[in-house]
Write a protein that holds these residues in place. Sequence first.
Motif, PDB file in Angstrom:
ATOM      1  N   PHE A   4      -8.150   5.656  14.925  1.00  0.00           N
ATOM      2  CA  PHE A   4      -9.312   4.956  14.393  1.00  0.00           C
ATOM      3  C   PHE A   4     -10.300   5.952  13.827  1.00  0.00           C
ATOM      4  O   PHE A   4     -10.392   5.519  12.451  1.00  0.00           O
ATOM      5  CB  PHE A   4     -10.185   3.970  15.426  1.00  0.00           C
ATOM      6  CG  PHE A   4     -11.416   3.650  14.754  1.00  0.00           C
ATOM      7  CD1 PHE A   4     -12.599   4.320  14.963  1.00  0.00           C
ATOM      8  CD2 PHE A   4     -11.439   2.436  14.215  1.00  0.00           C
ATOM      9  CE1 PHE A   4     -13.948   3.802  14.269  1.00  0.00           C
ATOM     10  CE2 PHE A   4     -12.593   1.926  13.634  1.00  0.00           C
ATOM     11  CZ  PHE A   4     -13.768   2.557  13.728  1.00  0.00           C
ATOM     12  N   LEU A   7      -8.408   6.852  10.355  1.00  0.00           N
ATOM     13  CA  LEU A   7      -8.884   5.666   9.257  1.00  0.00           C
ATOM     14  C   LEU A   7     -10.112   5.865   8.803  1.00  0.00           C
ATOM     15  O   LEU A   7     -10.475   5.808   7.433  1.00  0.00           O
ATOM     16  CB  LEU A   7      -8.456   4.303  10.010  1.00  0.00           C
ATOM     17  CG  LEU A   7      -6.952   4.185   9.941  1.00  0.00           C
ATOM     18  CD1 LEU A   7      -6.758   2.726  10.898  1.00  0.00           C
ATOM     19  CD2 LEU A   7      -6.409   4.006   8.717  1.00  0.00           C
ATOM     20  N   ALA A   8     -11.199   5.931   9.689  1.00  0.00           N
ATOM     21  CA  ALA A   8     -12.463   5.837   9.075  1.00  0.00           C
ATOM     22  C   ALA A   8     -12.962   7.287   8.310  1.00  0.00           C
ATOM     23  O   ALA A   8     -13.821   7.145   7.261  1.00  0.00           O
ATOM     24  CB  ALA A   8     -13.407   6.014  10.453  1.00  0.00           C
ATOM     25  N   ALA A  11      -9.116   6.907   5.015  1.00  0.00           N
ATOM     26  CA  ALA A  11      -8.438   5.849   4.455  1.00  0.00           C
ATOM     27  C   ALA A  11      -9.203   5.414   3.308  1.00  0.00           C
ATOM     28  O   ALA A  11     -10.302   5.347   3.106  1.00  0.00           O
ATOM     29  CB  ALA A  11      -8.350   4.683   5.548  1.00  0.00           C
ATOM     30  N   CYS A  13     -11.135   2.851   0.737  1.00  0.00           N
ATOM     31  CA  CYS A  13     -11.988   1.450   0.916  1.00  0.00           C
ATOM     32  C   CYS A  13     -11.764   0.923  -0.508  1.00  0.00           C
ATOM     33  O   CYS A  13     -12.517   1.330  -1.314  1.00  0.00           O
ATOM     34  CB  CYS A  13     -13.144   1.986   1.471  1.00  0.00           C
ATOM     35  SG  CYS A  13     -14.169   0.403   1.986  1.00  0.00           S
ATOM     36  N   ARG A  38     -15.539  -1.789   8.706  1.00  0.00           N
ATOM     37  CA  ARG A  38     -14.429  -0.948   8.371  1.00  0.00           C
ATOM     38  C   ARG A  38     -13.682  -0.534   9.798  1.00  0.00           C
ATOM     39  O   ARG A  38     -14.287   0.121  10.622  1.00  0.00           O
ATOM     40  CB  ARG A  38     -14.651   0.186   7.631  1.00  0.00           C
ATOM     41  CG  ARG A  38     -13.309   1.036   7.104  1.00  0.00           C
ATOM     42  CD  ARG A  38     -14.119   2.018   5.840  1.00  0.00           C
ATOM     43  NE  ARG A  38     -12.950   2.899   5.549  1.00  0.00           N
ATOM     44  CZ  ARG A  38     -13.160   3.876   4.600  1.00  0.00           C
ATOM     45  NH1 ARG A  38     -14.509   3.945   4.140  1.00  0.00           N
ATOM     46  NH2 ARG A  38     -12.335   4.681   4.327  1.00  0.00           N
ATOM     47  N   GLY A  39     -12.331  -0.720   9.929  1.00  0.00           N
ATOM     48  CA  GLY A  39     -11.636  -0.459  10.633  1.00  0.00           C
ATOM     49  C   GLY A  39     -11.619  -1.258  11.977  1.00  0.00           C
ATOM     50  O   GLY A  39     -10.922  -1.082  12.832  1.00  0.00           O
ATOM     51  N   HIS A  40     -12.450  -2.569  11.927  1.00  0.00           N
ATOM     52  CA  HIS A  40     -12.311  -3.399  12.954  1.00  0.00           C
ATOM     53  C   HIS A  40     -11.219  -4.392  12.617  1.00  0.00           C
ATOM     54  O   HIS A  40     -10.905  -4.717  11.501  1.00  0.00           O
ATOM     55  CB  HIS A  40     -13.430  -3.855  13.163  1.00  0.00           C
ATOM     56  CG  HIS A  40     -14.599  -2.923  13.930  1.00  0.00           C
ATOM     57  ND1 HIS A  40     -15.497  -3.384  14.565  1.00  0.00           N
ATOM     58  CD2 HIS A  40     -14.623  -1.702  13.752  1.00  0.00           C
ATOM     59  CE1 HIS A  40     -16.391  -2.394  15.005  1.00  0.00           C
ATOM     60  NE2 HIS A  40     -15.702  -1.315  14.620  1.00  0.00           N
ATOM     61  N   ALA A  67      -5.808  -0.540  14.165  1.00  0.00           N
ATOM     62  CA  ALA A  67      -6.327  -0.408  12.711  1.00  0.00           C
ATOM     63  C   ALA A  67      -5.528   0.023  11.660  1.00  0.00           C
ATOM     64  O   ALA A  67      -5.652  -0.167  10.481  1.00  0.00           O
ATOM     65  CB  ALA A  67      -7.888   0.268  12.942  1.00  0.00           C
ATOM     66  N   ARG A  68      -4.630   0.965  12.029  1.00  0.00           N
ATOM     67  CA  ARG A  68      -3.528   1.593  11.056  1.00  0.00           C
ATOM     68  C   ARG A  68      -3.042   0.515  10.301  1.00  0.00           C
ATOM     69  O   ARG A  68      -2.579   0.370   9.214  1.00  0.00           O
ATOM     70  CB  ARG A  68      -2.846   2.503  12.025  1.00  0.00           C
ATOM     71  CG  ARG A  68      -1.558   3.074  11.112  1.00  0.00           C
ATOM     72  CD  ARG A  68      -0.721   4.232  12.206  1.00  0.00           C
ATOM     73  NE  ARG A  68       0.278   4.746  11.394  1.00  0.00           N
ATOM     74  CZ  ARG A  68       0.369   5.676  10.648  1.00  0.00           C
ATOM     75  NH1 ARG A  68      -0.586   6.319  10.311  1.00  0.00           N
ATOM     76  NH2 ARG A  68       1.453   5.948  10.130  1.00  0.00           N
ATOM     77  N   GLN A  71      -6.784  -4.203   9.389  1.00  0.00           N
ATOM     78  CA  GLN A  71      -8.028  -3.877   9.537  1.00  0.00           C
ATOM     79  C   GLN A  71      -9.172  -4.556   8.467  1.00  0.00           C
ATOM     80  O   GLN A  71      -8.441  -4.887   7.362  1.00  0.00           O
ATOM     81  CB  GLN A  71      -8.385  -2.423   9.358  1.00  0.00           C
ATOM     82  CG  GLN A  71      -8.126  -1.721   8.058  1.00  0.00           C
ATOM     83  CD  GLN A  71      -8.477  -0.426   7.841  1.00  0.00           C
ATOM     84  OE1 GLN A  71      -9.359   0.291   8.642  1.00  0.00           O
ATOM     85  NE2 GLN A  71      -8.240   0.083   6.720  1.00  0.00           N
ATOM     86  N   SER A  73     -11.516  -3.925   5.757  1.00  0.00           N
ATOM     87  CA  SER A  73     -11.986  -2.922   4.812  1.00  0.00           C
ATOM     88  C   SER A  73     -13.465  -2.290   5.054  1.00  0.00           C
ATOM     89  O   SER A  73     -13.512  -1.162   4.659  1.00  0.00           O
ATOM     90  CB  SER A  73     -11.661  -3.153   3.416  1.00  0.00           C
ATOM     91  OG  SER A  73     -12.307  -4.122   2.953  1.00  0.00           O
TER      92      SER A  73
END
Length: 276
Positions: A4, A7-8, A11, A13, A38-40, A67-68, A71, A73
Amino acid sequence: MHPFFILAVFAPCFTLGWEAPQYREFTRLWQDDFVGTRGHLPNLANWKIIDGDIGVNNELQIYTTDARNIQLSGGDTLQLIPWKDEGAPQGWTSGRVESRYTLIPLAGKLTRIESALRFGSNSGGSKQGLWPAFWMLGLSIQQGISWPFCGEIDIMENINGELVGHGTLHFESRPGISADTSIPDRDWHTWRVEIDRRPDILDQESIAWFLDDSEYHRVHRDDINNDEAWERLAHSPLFLILNMAVGGNWPGNPNVDTLDGYGSMVEYGYVAHYSS
């Protein structure tokens, strides 16, 4: 580091704040515009997150709740992301959601189901084996009626990164009735199906497919000539599915040397149901 947080921090956006449009001649009955952090995960009151191998079409992916692979955005979109994963049984993970919401096309009404979506920015040559889709199944599949007898309406399918969208009906034991349309680019476009139950004559009822307001395919009830199949396709409860499959009978296996996650994802801006 936990995935997670990876990604945060790293990643991409992609942001486009919106909600499903209102149309003068329609009432919007349901929507999800994918608002959230984001990520949820998307709203679990609206969606079932599929987790595991569903065992269809010889596909390679395992669907996960990570979340990979799936998710929000943070920019009011939902991202479904395929990844090469040596720890997965067949080497791939991805995302799929199915709506808890069900819709019934009503007699005397025009039912509209649509989404704005776009594809990851990678070129088609690097998307061999990808199979993103926006589609519906008859709710009867959850009540013991097997596929394809439950009925399936594919609003948009795309394979191998080609700039071609496919719209299809599946019913009974037939291979389906399908048509395709050219896609201008990989950016945002609106994909729609309309189920028309306004005609007084049953054989004139129809299901039509649209890309950006332009109709490219229409099937009438008399094209099917099967009362039970039409009942399940156009008169009975349906639920929505958003997914990114990897491999399978139609696209074939992926190009493992070039396929990567974010450039190969599918991203949905909203999903909505309307009735006239």
